[in-house]
Design an enzyme around this catalytic site. Structure first.
Site, PDB file in Angstrom:
ATOM      1  N   ARG A  46     -58.707 -11.598  82.121  1.00 27.31           N
ATOM      2  CA  ARG A  46     -58.300 -13.048  81.314  1.00 27.31           C
ATOM      3  C   ARG A  46     -59.350 -13.697  82.504  1.00 27.31           C
ATOM      4  O   ARG A  46     -58.966 -15.087  82.415  1.00 27.31           O
ATOM      5  CB  ARG A  46     -56.898 -13.049  81.501  1.00 27.31           C
ATOM      6  CG  ARG A  46     -56.114 -12.937  80.493  1.00 27.31           C
ATOM      7  CD  ARG A  46     -55.297 -13.514  80.214  1.00 27.31           C
ATOM      8  NE  ARG A  46     -54.669 -12.405  78.151  1.00 27.31           N
ATOM      9  CZ  ARG A  46     -53.073 -11.960  77.818  1.00 27.31           C
ATOM     10  NH1 ARG A  46     -52.853 -11.456  79.495  1.00 27.31           N
ATOM     11  NH2 ARG A  46     -52.924 -11.727  76.938  1.00 27.31           N
ATOM     12  N   ASP A  78     -51.602 -11.452  67.327  1.00 25.95           N
ATOM     13  CA  ASP A  78     -50.630 -11.917  66.925  1.00 25.95           C
ATOM     14  C   ASP A  78     -50.962 -12.695  65.285  1.00 25.95           C
ATOM     15  O   ASP A  78     -50.172 -13.035  64.658  1.00 25.95           O
ATOM     16  CB  ASP A  78     -49.732 -13.308  67.932  1.00 25.95           C
ATOM     17  CG  ASP A  78     -49.521 -12.212  69.113  1.00 25.95           C
ATOM     18  OD1 ASP A  78     -48.937 -11.410  68.651  1.00 25.95           O
ATOM     19  OD2 ASP A  78     -49.374 -13.307  70.084  1.00 25.95           O
ATOM     20  N   ARG A 120     -24.625   1.975  63.181  1.00 29.31           N
ATOM     21  CA  ARG A 120     -25.064   0.287  64.197  1.00 29.31           C
ATOM     22  C   ARG A 120     -25.617  -0.719  63.523  1.00 29.31           C
ATOM     23  O   ARG A 120     -26.182  -0.397  62.571  1.00 29.31           O
ATOM     24  CB  ARG A 120     -25.671   1.311  65.406  1.00 29.31           C
ATOM     25  CG  ARG A 120     -25.012   1.729  65.992  1.00 29.31           C
ATOM     26  CD  ARG A 120     -26.074   2.961  67.075  1.00 29.31           C
ATOM     27  NE  ARG A 120     -24.843   3.119  67.820  1.00 29.31           N
ATOM     28  CZ  ARG A 120     -25.478   4.687  69.075  1.00 29.31           C
ATOM     29  NH1 ARG A 120     -26.894   4.821  68.295  1.00 29.31           N
ATOM     30  NH2 ARG A 120     -24.934   5.588  69.507  1.00 29.31           N
ATOM     31  N   MET A 150     -43.981  -8.209  68.615  1.00 27.19           N
ATOM     32  CA  MET A 150     -44.334  -9.342  69.716  1.00 27.19           C
ATOM     33  C   MET A 150     -44.934 -10.157  68.497  1.00 27.19           C
ATOM     34  O   MET A 150     -44.496 -10.307  67.333  1.00 27.19           O
ATOM     35  CB  MET A 150     -46.075  -8.576  70.157  1.00 27.19           C
ATOM     36  CG  MET A 150     -46.269  -7.977  71.593  1.00 27.19           C
ATOM     37  SD  MET A 150     -47.807  -7.257  71.968  1.00 27.19           S
ATOM     38  CE  MET A 150     -47.451  -6.478  73.478  1.00 27.19           C
ATOM     39  N   HIS A 189     -46.553  -2.752  73.992  1.00 27.62           N
ATOM     40  CA  HIS A 189     -47.538  -2.685  74.100  1.00 27.62           C
ATOM     41  C   HIS A 189     -47.692  -1.377  72.930  1.00 27.62           C
ATOM     42  O   HIS A 189     -48.752  -1.038  72.368  1.00 27.62           O
ATOM     43  CB  HIS A 189     -48.584  -2.521  75.107  1.00 27.62           C
ATOM     44  CG  HIS A 189     -48.315  -3.851  75.834  1.00 27.62           C
ATOM     45  ND1 HIS A 189     -47.602  -4.163  76.642  1.00 27.62           N
ATOM     46  CD2 HIS A 189     -49.202  -4.235  76.162  1.00 27.62           C
ATOM     47  CE1 HIS A 189     -47.566  -4.938  77.204  1.00 27.62           C
ATOM     48  NE2 HIS A 189     -48.814  -5.625  76.657  1.00 27.62           N
ATOM     49  N   GLN A 201     -47.119  -1.466  70.050  1.00 28.64           N
ATOM     50  CA  GLN A 201     -48.289  -2.193  68.916  1.00 28.64           C
ATOM     51  C   GLN A 201     -49.388  -2.278  69.012  1.00 28.64           C
ATOM     52  O   GLN A 201     -49.631  -2.924  68.397  1.00 28.64           O
ATOM     53  CB  GLN A 201     -46.657  -3.551  68.473  1.00 28.64           C
ATOM     54  CG  GLN A 201     -46.791  -4.125  69.096  1.00 28.64           C
ATOM     55  CD  GLN A 201     -45.453  -5.242  69.100  1.00 28.64           C
ATOM     56  OE1 GLN A 201     -45.432  -5.487  68.049  1.00 28.64           O
ATOM     57  NE2 GLN A 201     -44.638  -5.024  69.923  1.00 28.64           N
ATOM     58  N   ARG A 202     -49.700  -2.607  69.841  1.00 23.56           N
ATOM     59  CA  ARG A 202     -50.940  -3.058  70.483  1.00 23.56           C
ATOM     60  C   ARG A 202     -52.195  -2.032  71.049  1.00 23.56           C
ATOM     61  O   ARG A 202     -53.432  -1.891  70.361  1.00 23.56           O
ATOM     62  CB  ARG A 202     -50.620  -4.218  71.356  1.00 23.56           C
ATOM     63  CG  ARG A 202     -51.731  -5.191  71.412  1.00 23.56           C
ATOM     64  CD  ARG A 202     -51.682  -6.376  72.352  1.00 23.56           C
ATOM     65  NE  ARG A 202     -52.342  -5.935  73.441  1.00 23.56           N
ATOM     66  CZ  ARG A 202     -51.802  -6.613  74.785  1.00 23.56           C
ATOM     67  NH1 ARG A 202     -51.379  -7.615  74.673  1.00 23.56           N
ATOM     68  NH2 ARG A 202     -53.240  -6.481  75.890  1.00 23.56           N
TER      69      ARG A 202
HETATM   70  O1  F6P Z   1     -51.476 -12.355  72.163  1.00 25.44           O
HETATM   71  C1  F6P Z   1     -51.070 -10.494  71.855  1.00 25.44           C
HETATM   72  C2  F6P Z   1     -50.198  -9.928  72.800  1.00 25.44           C
HETATM   73  O2  F6P Z   1     -49.836  -9.746  72.428  1.00 25.44           O
HETATM   74  C3  F6P Z   1     -49.063 -11.197  72.299  1.00 25.44           C
HETATM   75  O3  F6P Z   1     -48.122 -10.764  71.245  1.00 25.44           O
HETATM   76  C4  F6P Z   1     -48.202 -10.665  73.578  1.00 25.44           C
HETATM   77  O4  F6P Z   1     -46.718 -12.083  74.014  1.00 25.44           O
HETATM   78  C5  F6P Z   1     -48.969 -11.089  74.945  1.00 25.44           C
HETATM   79  O5  F6P Z   1     -50.537 -10.534  74.375  1.00 25.44           O
HETATM   80  C6  F6P Z   1     -48.963  -9.763  75.980  1.00 25.44           C
HETATM   81  O6  F6P Z   1     -49.879 -10.588  76.988  1.00 25.44           O
HETATM   82  P1  F6P Z   1     -49.601  -9.073  78.518  1.00 25.44           P
HETATM   83  O7  F6P Z   1     -50.003  -7.971  77.393  1.00 25.44           O
HETATM   84  O8  F6P Z   1     -51.461  -9.716  79.381  1.00 25.44           O
HETATM   85  O9  F6P Z   1     -48.694  -8.880  78.599  1.00 25.44           O
END
Ligand code: F6P
Length: 354
Positions: A72, A127, A162, A169, A272, A274-275
């Protein structure tokens, strides 16, 4: 043609598809070369880079993350930053830098364009909240991962009677929550667009359980917030770049639901997961189209633009349009999600007069 390319901000499935498409288009269409800067703008400032060739890009299409690394860091926090960007462009004889990133990266790209630096933007974020583009790559992959996870949580929710609360995210908007909530058949979906009232949520869940429906899944976007005055929540901490570090709202929601309903309630925070990993086909294709279009923009001299998806077509918009305006979830989609959620108990019907 000589182009520099970088990836900034959080990683995202589909970044490698863009890089590969940039390299391919520069080579095949223009016989040119691509310089890949390491770790976002940090690589431009420190002159850390690698030559990107078609051979270097073999096999990267199905890989998540970014082969270039990301950060960043940005030029405007360094007093000599903009000059260092200009120096890098001159040193490598670049026609432009293609910056692939989210709101922060598009902000820097906008400022550099204003300062006369040749740049083109490619929007990315799981997002899906960047204005002017209907979709960003990475979003569909995140939705698939969340939906798959919700499907798996259903069986435990059913077996144990439950409530399972799953956090996805979505920093400022609830696109991932609403899409995966609809696809996964969520009982309740909480999003930043509609602040929640946990008393009401608890009444909806209690009514559902009284009617014998037990597979209760509550999807919470990490950025969801309570209605003012209904619940005390501690302000999130800031990271090194001043961004709120979110994550954990599901724990609060979960504890409050258990306390209000008396039903055993558990939490899953996908974070993370999901990323990461392999992008779905849609994201590979959108990333590829964005990469080709970004090189076309440089070739046409359309500097200071960002590529975007509008009505199914790839277009160019001023890069400033990708900054500072959030694309919220459409009311129509919120309504559709709402129709499939646990409802409040109906008030007793009045007898109709003769
Ligand atoms: O903007 C994408 C995102 O994955 C958000 O959903 C999440 O809040 C943020 O990045 C998390 O960022 P970092 O990986 O820096 O914790």
């Amino acid at each position: 043609m000589r182009i520099g390319v970088l990836t900034g901000g959080g990683d995202c499935p589909g970044l490698n598809a863009v890089i590969r498409a940039v390299v391919r288009t520069v080579d095949v269409q223009h016989g040119g070369e691509v310089v890949g800067f390491r770790d976002g703008w940090r690589g431009v400032l420190n002159d850390t880079w690698e030559p990107l060739t078609i051979d270097r890009c073999r096999g990267i299409l199905p890989r998540g993350g970014t082969i270039l690394g990301t950060s960043r860091d940005q030029p405007y926090t360094d007093p000599d930053g903009v000059q260092k960007v200009r120096d890098a462009i001159a040193r490598h004889h670049l026609d432009a830098i293609i910056a692939i990133g989210g709101d922060g990266t598009m902000g820097v790209t906008t400022d550099l364009d204003r300062d006369g630096v040749p740049v083109v933007g490619v929007p990315k974020t799981i997002d899906n909240d960047i204005a002017s583009t209907e979709m960003t790559f990475g979003f569909q992959t995140a939705v698939e991962i969340c939906t798959y996870s919700i499907d798996r949580l259903h069986t435990t929710a059913e077996s144990h009677d439950r409530v399972l609360v799953v956090e996805v995210m979505g920093r400022h908007v609830g696109h991932i929550a609403v899409w995966s909530g609809i696809a996964g058949g969520a009982t309740v979906t909480l999003v930043p667009e509609e602040p929640f009232d946990l008393d009401e949520v608890a009444r909806r869940i209690t009514a559902r359980h009284e009617h014998g429906s037990w597979a209760t899944i509550v999807v919470v976007a990490e950025g969801a917030v309570p209605k003012p005055g209904t619940l005390e929540v501690v302000e999130p901490q800031l990271d090194a770049y001043g961004h709120q570090r979110l994550g954990g709202m599901a724990n609060i929601v979960s504890a409050e639901i258990q306390q209000r309903t008396g039903i055993d309630t558990r939490t899953t925070i996908l974070g993370h997961v999901q990323r990461g990993g392999t992008p779905v086909a849609f994201d590979r294709v959108l990333g590829t189209r964005f990469g080709v279009a970004a090189v076309d923009a440089v070739a046409d001299g359309a500097l200071g633009t960002m590529v975007a998806l509008q009505h199914g077509h790839i277009v160019r918009v001023p890069v400033a349009e990708g900054v500072g305006q959030l694309k919220m979830v459409e009311p129509e989609l919120l309504r559709t999600a709402g129709l499939f959620q646990a409802q409040l108990p109906r008030s007793p019907q009045r007898p109709t007069s003769g």
